[in-house]
Design an enzyme around this catalytic site. Structure first.
Site, PDB file in Angstrom:
ATOM      1  N   CYS A 254       0.870  -1.188   0.000  1.00 47.92           N
ATOM      2  CA  CYS A 254       0.000   0.000   0.000  1.00 47.92           C
ATOM      3  C   CYS A 254       0.901   1.231   0.000  1.00 47.92           C
ATOM      4  O   CYS A 254       0.822   2.113   0.854  1.00 47.92           O
ATOM      5  CB  CYS A 254      -0.960   0.003   1.189  1.00 47.92           C
ATOM      6  SG  CYS A 254      -1.838  -1.574   1.409  1.00 47.92           S
ATOM      7  N   GLY A 258       4.395   6.937  -2.205  1.00 49.22           N
ATOM      8  CA  GLY A 258       5.824   6.627  -2.266  1.00 49.22           C
ATOM      9  C   GLY A 258       6.701   7.319  -1.240  1.00 49.22           C
ATOM     10  O   GLY A 258       7.923   7.166  -1.276  1.00 49.22           O
ATOM     11  N   ASP A 322       1.335  -0.193   5.358  1.00 47.34           N
ATOM     12  CA  ASP A 322       0.644   1.062   5.681  1.00 47.34           C
ATOM     13  C   ASP A 322      -0.795   0.864   5.219  1.00 47.34           C
ATOM     14  O   ASP A 322      -1.162   1.229   4.105  1.00 47.34           O
ATOM     15  CB  ASP A 322       1.331   2.224   4.953  1.00 47.34           C
ATOM     16  CG  ASP A 322       0.775   3.577   5.355  1.00 47.34           C
ATOM     17  OD1 ASP A 322      -0.068   3.615   6.267  1.00 47.34           O
ATOM     18  OD2 ASP A 322       1.166   4.586   4.752  1.00 47.34           O
ATOM     19  N   CYS A 375      -2.950   5.678   9.455  1.00 48.22           N
ATOM     20  CA  CYS A 375      -3.100   7.087   9.852  1.00 48.22           C
ATOM     21  C   CYS A 375      -4.501   7.277  10.438  1.00 48.22           C
ATOM     22  O   CYS A 375      -5.194   8.242  10.149  1.00 48.22           O
ATOM     23  CB  CYS A 375      -2.830   8.037   8.685  1.00 48.22           C
ATOM     24  SG  CYS A 375      -3.820   7.729   7.215  1.00 48.22           S
TER      25      CYS A 375
END
EC number: 2.1.1.176
Length: 429
Positions: A254, A258, A322, A375
């Site tokens: 994921c 980048g 992530d 997040c």
């Protein structure tokens, strides 16, 4: 020379696309900014972000100022009035100019017959502002969050939910990551100082710098040459737990856009990195980031739930997952998240995260490290997710991040600090 456009109508249409059609502002805004002059780009962004940040307040005010809501083809006018109210409340634009430009926006959206209505509503607000704001400040709408999210935050953080909400409603600080293969953080800070800007080093993350005042990237020393990258401090924290080493095979799952792929290569330039994301369009940004920093990685399009389709039987020394999440920790960067997400999304995302974790675990070598990161600030996606994974995965062991009964490390959004972020470091026995 670019044609003069009405920024208020453009902002109103962008906000309408987010709220009514569920589109992401990060997809809508860049093409719109290409249509306006450089000096207008920042104002267009301010109007879009600001209206979405304070949407529940603006909605509340319109409901008090108008007998009937605007519907159907006139719905854009509702958002145009919001743009007008936002300017009167939160910007230094002189009120007469804010009113004039907003009223003119009716022509741009082909509703000239409603200029009088828009003008009347905004002038009525000016007359009743003090009384209306006193009532608003006593209502639940003052938190500027949807009720479902408030309830989840109150349940998860009974002592801290108000400070989380407050942080979410602020403009974010601008964090940078100094490319250690080019400069030490101190030497780059000296260059920043020479350029007339001030930055502050993060106490825990060795590459992180917070700008005293946010600045355009082209003003940053060496940005085009890959000396520095815009990345929130909390996102940089992933490398503390991943600790990549040269010559290792590392998977960034994921990976788009980048930022973490390139951070791995800054820390371990000789690592063999595979960057995978399901979204082919967003992978173009991974290529862009690698090119700007002069780095190489294997980039693949693929679904994290089906790793054998894109890596066969390959195993990795380290995996950074992530995971796709609610993004409830990065609301101050992306205020549209508050209005794009729904309560029902949370269990669906938790299920997706669980499937990816189970699918990718066999591709981690024995003794290898997997860092699970989101997040998000919601336990269902974070500590509860990892707790359930540890219970069903005999060869998984939690390392350095929390305890089995409360696994992981949770960062909460803070005024001068990083975003809301969660990390769990797992070792395969």
């Amino acid at each position: 020379m670019k044609k003069q456009r009405n920024l208020r109508s453009m902002a109103a249409q962008a906000v309408e696309q987010v709220v009514e059609q569920g589109q992401s502002l990060s997809n809508i805004l860049p093409p719109l900014q290409q249509k306006v002059s450089d000096k207008d780009k920042a104002l267009l962004q301010e109007l879009c972000f600001g209206v979405l940040r304070t949407l529940s307040q603006l909605d509340w005010l319109i409901n008090k100022l108008m007998a009937r809501p605007m519907t159907g083809k006139q719905r854009t006018v509702h958002y145009l009035i919001m743009v007008g109210l936002y300017q009167l409340l939160y910007t230094r634009i002189p009120p007469h100019a804010a009113l004039a430009e907003t009223v003119e926006g009716a022509i741009a959206i082909k509703r000239p017959q409603l200029k009088g209505l828009i003008n009347g509503v905004l002038r009525q607000f000016q007359r009743q502002q003090e009384e209306l704001l006193a009532k608003f400040n006593a209502s639940d709408a003052r938190y500027l969050h949807p009720s479902w999210l408030l309830k989840r935050l109150q349940k998860a953080y009974p002592e801290q939910w108000q400070s989380i909400v407050e942080a979410n409603n602020q403009r974010p600080p601008m964090w940078l990551r100094v490319n250690r293969t080019h400069h030490s953080r101190d030497s780059w800070l000296a260059l920043l100082d020479e350029a007339g800007m001030k930055g502050f080093p993060h106490a825990d993350y060795p590459d992180a710098v917070r700008l005293e005042t946010p600045a355009p990237v082209h003003a940053l020393p060496g940005f085009e040459d890959g000396w520095v990258t815009v990345q929130d401090a909390s996102a940089q924290g992933c490398m503390t737990w991943l600790a990549p080493q040269n010559s290792e095979h590392i998977l960034d799952l994921c990976a788009a856009p980048g930022g973490k792929t390139t951070h791995i290569l800054e820390v371990a330039p000789e690592a063999q990195v595979v960057a995978v994301d399901i979204d082919e369009q967003r992978l173009s940004r991974v290529y862009d980031n690698l090119k700007r920093l002069g780095m190489k990685a294997t980039v693949k399009q693929g679904d994290g739930r089906y790793p054998s389709q894109w890596c066969g039987e390959q195993q990795f020394d380290r995996i950074l997952l992530d995971a796709p999440c609610s993004a409830t920790g990065v609301i101050r960067h992306h205020p549209d998240i508050k209005w794009l997400r729904r309560d029902r999304d949370i269990p669906e995302l938790a299920q997706l995260q669980s499937e990816i974790l189970d699918a990718i675990w066999p591709h981690l070598k024995s003794g290898g490290t997997l860092v699970y990161a989101t997040c998000s600030v919601l336990p269902e996606e974070n500590s509860l997710q990892i707790k359930a994974f540890l219970q069903r995965t005999a060869d998984a062991e939690l390392c350095e991040t929390g305890a089995p009964e409360q696994p992981g490390k949770q960062n909460l959004p803070g005024a001068e600090e990083g975003d809301g972020f969660f990390y769990a470091k797992l070792i395969k026995k």
